[in-house]
Design an enzyme around this catalytic site. Structure first.
Site, PDB file in Angstrom:
ATOM      1  N   LEU A   1      47.251  28.820  43.247  1.00 60.26           N
ATOM      2  CA  LEU A   1      48.560  28.913  43.133  1.00 60.26           C
ATOM      3  C   LEU A   1      48.702  29.562  44.788  1.00 60.26           C
ATOM      4  O   LEU A   1      49.719  29.926  45.275  1.00 60.26           O
ATOM      5  CB  LEU A   1      49.601  29.744  41.901  1.00 60.26           C
ATOM      6  CG  LEU A   1      49.615  28.901  41.340  1.00 60.26           C
ATOM      7  CD1 LEU A   1      50.619  29.921  39.784  1.00 60.26           C
ATOM      8  CD2 LEU A   1      50.915  27.912  41.178  1.00 60.26           C
TER       9      LEU A   1
ATOM     10  N   ARG B   1      45.730  32.988  46.799  1.00 57.47           N
ATOM     11  CA  ARG B   1      44.513  33.351  46.806  1.00 57.47           C
ATOM     12  C   ARG B   1      44.915  34.973  47.610  1.00 57.47           C
ATOM     13  O   ARG B   1      45.724  35.605  48.346  1.00 57.47           O
ATOM     14  CB  ARG B   1      43.645  32.726  47.929  1.00 57.47           C
ATOM     15  CG  ARG B   1      43.632  31.016  47.558  1.00 57.47           C
ATOM     16  CD  ARG B   1      42.569  30.773  48.797  1.00 57.47           C
ATOM     17  NE  ARG B   1      42.511  29.614  47.625  1.00 57.47           N
ATOM     18  CZ  ARG B   1      41.570  28.541  46.432  1.00 57.47           C
ATOM     19  NH1 ARG B   1      40.458  29.582  46.787  1.00 57.47           N
ATOM     20  NH2 ARG B   1      41.079  28.101  46.571  1.00 57.47           N
ATOM     21  N   GLY B   2      44.050  35.444  47.475  1.00 56.66           N
ATOM     22  CA  GLY B   2      44.368  36.996  47.758  1.00 56.66           C
ATOM     23  C   GLY B   2      42.713  38.081  47.765  1.00 56.66           C
ATOM     24  O   GLY B   2      41.380  36.825  48.465  1.00 56.66           O
ATOM     25  N   THR B   3      42.451  39.123  48.241  1.00 62.56           N
ATOM     26  CA  THR B   3      41.497  39.712  48.955  1.00 62.56           C
ATOM     27  C   THR B   3      40.259  39.963  47.756  1.00 62.56           C
ATOM     28  O   THR B   3      39.755  39.153  48.058  1.00 62.56           O
ATOM     29  CB  THR B   3      42.231  41.187  49.625  1.00 62.56           C
ATOM     30  OG1 THR B   3      43.065  41.096  50.382  1.00 62.56           O
ATOM     31  CG2 THR B   3      40.480  41.779  49.844  1.00 62.56           C
TER      32      THR B   3
ATOM     33  N   VAL C   1      45.302  33.684  42.342  1.00 62.39           N
ATOM     34  CA  VAL C   1      46.215  33.679  41.435  1.00 62.39           C
ATOM     35  C   VAL C   1      46.547  31.572  40.953  1.00 62.39           C
ATOM     36  O   VAL C   1      46.518  30.745  41.430  1.00 62.39           O
ATOM     37  CB  VAL C   1      47.693  34.086  41.470  1.00 62.39           C
ATOM     38  CG1 VAL C   1      48.841  33.984  40.201  1.00 62.39           C
ATOM     39  CG2 VAL C   1      47.030  35.452  41.797  1.00 62.39           C
TER      40      VAL C   1
ATOM     41  N   LYS D   1      45.911  35.433  36.915  1.00 69.97           N
ATOM     42  CA  LYS D   1      45.070  36.451  37.730  1.00 69.97           C
ATOM     43  C   LYS D   1      44.123  36.479  38.799  1.00 69.97           C
ATOM     44  O   LYS D   1      43.256  37.475  37.285  1.00 69.97           O
ATOM     45  CB  LYS D   1      45.849  37.452  38.149  1.00 69.97           C
ATOM     46  CG  LYS D   1      45.443  37.818  39.803  1.00 69.97           C
ATOM     47  CD  LYS D   1      46.823  39.653  39.981  1.00 69.97           C
ATOM     48  CE  LYS D   1      46.553  40.465  40.959  1.00 69.97           C
ATOM     49  NZ  LYS D   1      47.460  41.387  40.782  1.00 69.97           N
TER      50      LYS D   1
ATOM     51  N   ASP E   1      54.865  49.310  45.701  1.00 72.37           N
ATOM     52  CA  ASP E   1      55.298  48.859  46.635  1.00 72.37           C
ATOM     53  C   ASP E   1      55.630  47.097  47.032  1.00 72.37           C
ATOM     54  O   ASP E   1      55.715  46.311  46.604  1.00 72.37           O
ATOM     55  CB  ASP E   1      53.614  47.525  46.936  1.00 72.37           C
ATOM     56  CG  ASP E   1      53.079  46.206  47.304  1.00 72.37           C
ATOM     57  OD1 ASP E   1      53.741  47.082  48.814  1.00 72.37           O
ATOM     58  OD2 ASP E   1      52.406  45.814  47.255  1.00 72.37           O
TER      59      ASP E   1
END
Length: 368
Positions: free
Chosen positions: A71, A73-75, A79, A92, A210
């Site tokens: 779903l 992409r991150g560092t 997900v 996640k 955040d």
């Protein structure tokens, strides 16, 4: 951990290292028993392993998890969409890199952050907070079921399983409506969802730190739910115990940008920015760099420009929430009350009849 007289837990008294060591010992024991069971299977081994797993409320059974497509992409990971025990979920996966490519300190920091997120999230229960289902910290012998068969989880990988929300991120929804804008009643309803969720978090002594539209998700009925507790903290009773630039550019309160002590009121400030963003379907300070925003917000009291056709009742909430003085900002439960008092029965109606109706972006029939 010791609690102060007002019930707040000091963040610096949360022994994440100790908790992490306990988790590691638990998983190590579970893996050892699994190996012994393969060598000499018996009912006693099965019973002992089950008893061990029950010690962690939040731990999932990986054999019940099916991971599907990505779903986001991150560092540090991705997900995925998935199914856990027959329920649609978002998974996640935190990938901290192959063994040997990170220092022990980096791995320890990332594991502590993972443990912290789980510790914060698994106790929460509110209709405007994404439902936490479970998690697991990577360990040898744990397998994930995919549509193409089983894959082993490296020691570095951990996963968090939460309810799947088909509406996606609030940020994406606002971008889709950037030209048409949202109906006034929709703006207020979304603001109420977010404010109620934050009010609940603060009642649990949790500071999100955040708050931004990217971290808010929508379900199929367009209800807003708070997500991503990667930097959440149990609020310290002493504000000086919570410092550091944590958050996202454009949403960070002046005291956070300035490296000064802060408390839950930093979330209130961020909510004010989110409220402006929901009303305008636009981004705050799109043309300014990080240093320019930091300097202007802290020293020149820079805030997003509120359109002249914004109802005074809503504009007042924004202004109060992003006041430079944290003590002058309202508590989130007061924000909920202010939003509940706003009359949305007359639709958009944002521009008085005796004034120029030229502000077409905010006309009566704006939005869905």
């Amino acid at each position: 951990m010791e609690k102060s007289s007002d019930g707040f837990v000091r963040a610096d008294q949360i022994d994440l290292k100790s908790l992490d060591e306990q988790l590691e010992k638990h998983l190590s024991r579970a893996w050892t028993m699994e190996k012994n069971k393969k060598k000499q299977p018996d009912s006693d081994s099965t019973t002992a392993e089950a008893a061990t797993r029950q010690r962690q409320e939040w731990e999932i059974d990986p054999s019940k998890l099916i991971i599907k497509g990505v779903l986001a992409r991150g560092t540090f990971g991705t997900v995925h969409r998935g199914v856990y025990d027959g329920q649609d979920v978002a998974v996640k996966l935190l990938d901290w890199g192959e063994e040997g490519h990170r220092t022990d300190a980096e791995i320890a920091s990332l594991r502590a952050a993972f443990t912290q997120e789980v510790a914060v999230w698994h106790k929460l229960d509110h209709p405007n907070v994404t439902k936490f289902i479970g998690a697991t910290m990577g360990s040898s012998g744990l397998n994930i079921q995919t549509e193409n068969g089983q894959i082993g989880m490296p020691n570095n990988i951990c996963c968090v399983v939460v309810e799947y929300l088909p509406g996606g991120a609030l940020k994406s929804y606002l971008i889709k409506n950037r030209r048409r804008k949202l109906a006034f009643k929709v703006v207020v309803q979304m603001a109420l969802d977010l404010s109620r969720g934050l009010s609940y978090l603060h009642s649990q002594k949790i500071v999100h730190r955040d708050v931004k539209t990217e971290n808010m998700l929508l379900d199929k009925t367009r209800t807003v739910k708070i997500a991503d507790f990667g930097v959440a903290r149990v609020e310290a009773s002493n504000p000086s115990d919570m410092t550091g630039e944590t958050g996202t550019l454009g949403y960070m309160a002046p005291e956070v940008l300035n490296g000064s002590p802060y408390n839950r009121k930093c979330d209130v400030y961020s909510f004010g920015i989110c409220l402006w963003e929901m009303y305008c379907c636009d981004m705050p300070y799109p043309d300014l760099s990080f240093s320019e925003v930091t300097s202007a917000v802290v020293r020149q009291n820079l805030r997003p420009e509120i359109p002249r056709c914004c109802p005074g009742s809503l504009a007042n909430v924004m202004k109060r929430c992003w006041d430079a003085n944290p003590d002058k900002r309202p508590e989130m439960d007061e924000v909920v009350s202010m939003l509940e008092a706003i009359d949305t029965s007359k639709g958009g109606g944002m521009i008085p009849l005796d004034q120029n109706q030229g502000c077409l972006c905010f006309r009566k029939y704006r939005g869905p």
